[in-house]
Scaffold this motif. Sequence first.
Motif, PDB file in Angstrom:
ATOM      1  N   UNK A 160       0.835  -1.203   0.000  1.00 51.87           N
ATOM      2  CA  UNK A 160       0.000   0.000   0.000  1.00 51.87           C
ATOM      3  C   UNK A 160       0.865   1.246   0.000  1.00 51.87           C
ATOM      4  N   UNK A 172       3.893   1.410  -1.271  1.00 51.85           N
ATOM      5  CA  UNK A 172       4.433   1.513  -2.631  1.00 51.85           C
ATOM      6  C   UNK A 172       3.408   2.136  -3.579  1.00 51.85           C
ATOM      7  N   UNK A 173       2.165   1.660  -3.442  1.00 49.06           N
ATOM      8  CA  UNK A 173       1.112   2.176  -4.320  1.00 49.06           C
ATOM      9  C   UNK A 173       0.932   3.672  -4.109  1.00 49.06           C
ATOM     10  N   UNK A 174       0.922   4.084  -2.824  1.00 45.81           N
ATOM     11  CA  UNK A 174       0.745   5.500  -2.533  1.00 45.81           C
ATOM     12  C   UNK A 174       1.944   6.307  -3.021  1.00 45.81           C
ATOM     13  N   UNK A 175       3.136   5.746  -2.851  1.00 44.73           N
ATOM     14  CA  UNK A 175       4.341   6.436  -3.327  1.00 44.73           C
ATOM     15  C   UNK A 175       4.318   6.618  -4.834  1.00 44.73           C
ATOM     16  N   UNK A 231       1.958   7.188  -6.554  1.00 46.03           N
ATOM     17  CA  UNK A 231       1.069   8.302  -6.880  1.00 46.03           C
ATOM     18  C   UNK A 231       1.702   9.641  -6.515  1.00 46.03           C
ATOM     19  N   UNK A 232       2.923   9.576  -5.993  1.00 46.38           N
ATOM     20  CA  UNK A 232       3.632  10.805  -5.696  1.00 46.38           C
ATOM     21  C   UNK A 232       3.208  11.471  -4.401  1.00 46.38           C
ATOM     22  N   UNK A 233       2.705  10.695  -3.435  1.00 45.19           N
ATOM     23  CA  UNK A 233       2.311  11.278  -2.155  1.00 45.19           C
ATOM     24  C   UNK A 233       3.543  11.686  -1.346  1.00 45.19           C
ATOM     25  N   UNK A 267      -2.987   9.528   4.898  1.00 44.97           N
ATOM     26  CA  UNK A 267      -3.967   8.834   4.064  1.00 44.97           C
ATOM     27  C   UNK A 267      -3.791   7.331   4.041  1.00 44.97           C
ATOM     28  N   UNK A 268      -2.622   6.851   4.389  1.00 43.12           N
ATOM     29  CA  UNK A 268      -2.402   5.406   4.301  1.00 43.12           C
ATOM     30  C   UNK A 268      -2.072   4.813   5.667  1.00 43.12           C
ATOM     31  N   UNK A 274      -4.972   5.521   8.716  1.00 42.70           N
ATOM     32  CA  UNK A 274      -6.206   4.725   8.593  1.00 42.70           C
ATOM     33  C   UNK A 274      -5.955   3.232   8.715  1.00 42.70           C
ATOM     34  N   UNK A 275      -4.813   2.802   8.216  1.00 40.78           N
ATOM     35  CA  UNK A 275      -4.535   1.377   8.254  1.00 40.78           C
ATOM     36  C   UNK A 275      -4.244   0.913   9.684  1.00 40.78           C
TER      37      UNK A 275
END
Lengths: 304, 302
Positions: A197, A199-202, A204-206, A214-215, A218-219
């Motif tokens: 998760x 990696x996925x957020x990264x 997206x350039x977060x 955001x990650x 909440x997780x």
Amino acid sequence: MMSTPTLTKDPNTLAAPAPSPATKRRGIKPRSWAPNTGAARFRSGARRAGRGIWGSGAIILFLLLWELGPIYLAPASTRVFLPPLHVVLQALARLVENGQLQNHLAASLTRSASGFGIAVVAAVALGLLVAWYRSLDQFLNPLLEVFRNTAALALLPVFTLLLGIGEISKISIVAYAAFFPVLLNTIAGVRTVDPLLIRAARSLGLSNFQLFQKVILPSAVPTIFTGIRMAGTSSILVLIAAEMVGAKAGLGYLIVNSQMSFLIPDMYAGILTVSLLGLLVNYLLVAVERHFSRWRTAVGSQAA
Amino acid sequence: MTSGTGPPPKISLENITKKFTVRPTKENPEGSVLTALDGISLDMSAGEFITLVGPSGSGKTTLLDLLAGLTKPDTGRVLVDGREVTGPGRDRAVVFQQYALFPWRTAAANVSFGLEGTGSDGKRYSRKERAEKAREYLDLVGLGGFEDRYPHELSGGMKQRVAIARSLAYEPDVLLMDEPFAALDAQTREQLQTELLRIWATTGKTIIFITHGIDEAVYLGQRVAVLSSRPGRLKQIVDIDVGDRSGDEDVRSNAAFVEHRHKVWSLLHDEVRRAQEAGHAKIQPDGSAPDEARNVSTGKAA
């Protein structure tokens, strides 16, 4: 339908088929399928009632034993120290009537709520920092281990000596006891975020802050709430003990003071209140925890 | 299709080399250096669909990470639209094998994840616009009406559709897909392959698609790039021409398909054997490779 948030698995809900799309959205528990014919409904109603009786059987037996045991089984000398249930309930009613119980309850609740609140805020904040900065973790962890493994009640004399027997010392010891379950679960919650998760957020350039907000947060929330539930239970336990040692009000004081004054039914009334309060607090916290963990997994999983 | 005098390439890999330092372990106290990719050069034009095959540990995922900007090459450059890639950006989107959906968000909220906050182009979407976009893209992947479902309520194929919708929603030019269908059953996989071709045709994205499956590579790609076993080098690029894949006809059984399939198979066959003999396993995202430390293939399930 049973929906008490206990940890026992209701075999009926587990056997129920996967919830239909309409019911599953808001985390409504799957209802057992109820055929529409009257006879079937009666039968399922009877089954449910039967399960209800069986489920509360142990409690009823215990209360019966409490009521009848002292009257018929115990010698008169013991009966003084173990009054039957109706005497205890009478004492409880009298304590409610003259407002004493409410006073003690309010004193205890104020202390445990303040200590608990302080602990949750401080522990979540520190936990997030420790989990995020590995060097801080390496620095603090040994000390935290020492404190965590020191029973809170062993430190009660220290708290009393340093902070007196007033409110501050009690709130502090509650905060201390509630601190560690929340801290450890917060750290664990942040650490166990699925790296995929992140990696996925990264990808997206977060930014770091957005990633956290955001990650990671909440997780980690369900795990944090598990810690909060554990802290709620231990904050009451520790508070009662602290009030028994030195206090002028509170449920612990009520119990000890009644014993000293030989008001044995009052003592039992205090104990009964403590256990009801514990049940209520646990019930509420489990409900909150469940609310925040709804997304976690489908049917069949249990909050540990 | 190769670059030449035509328009400038959309993506250009210039002599990429990527090495990882393997952490010292008990068996290997010195640590060592693992060369994942060695001298990769490749040009892709806009709107092209290229598939990438190679044995385990040949650096496919590393190459994808480089394109996504999640890591940097040791030598060489990755160019997108002529500009060097320095980090992740919204002109490129990654689709992962394990979906990587946020389990606490509904399908719609997952899709709109990339639309929140201010984009690199300074654009901001209101809540309503985000919801509309989410619906639009869920419709595109065939999941209209599933907006409010949580990931645990969806099947594997549906999850991957949501992930694809999430990647498309912020309108990147390039879609990077890392074995996206490997975890799905054969039927769902075939269905999603067809869907992907349809989406590609409607949106005109440039797609780089990593796969283990030769059939998948030949079916989807306009070109198939074959990587060698570690260190990953570009062994050959095979141009694929199997005719119209959007029709109802079974493309996989026509002669051209079989011929191309065999060609890729032969190229890959030696490399796979070599990788197996060396016991290569997948390189982890942190740069460690289980086989480098123990020389035992863990045979990671794909």
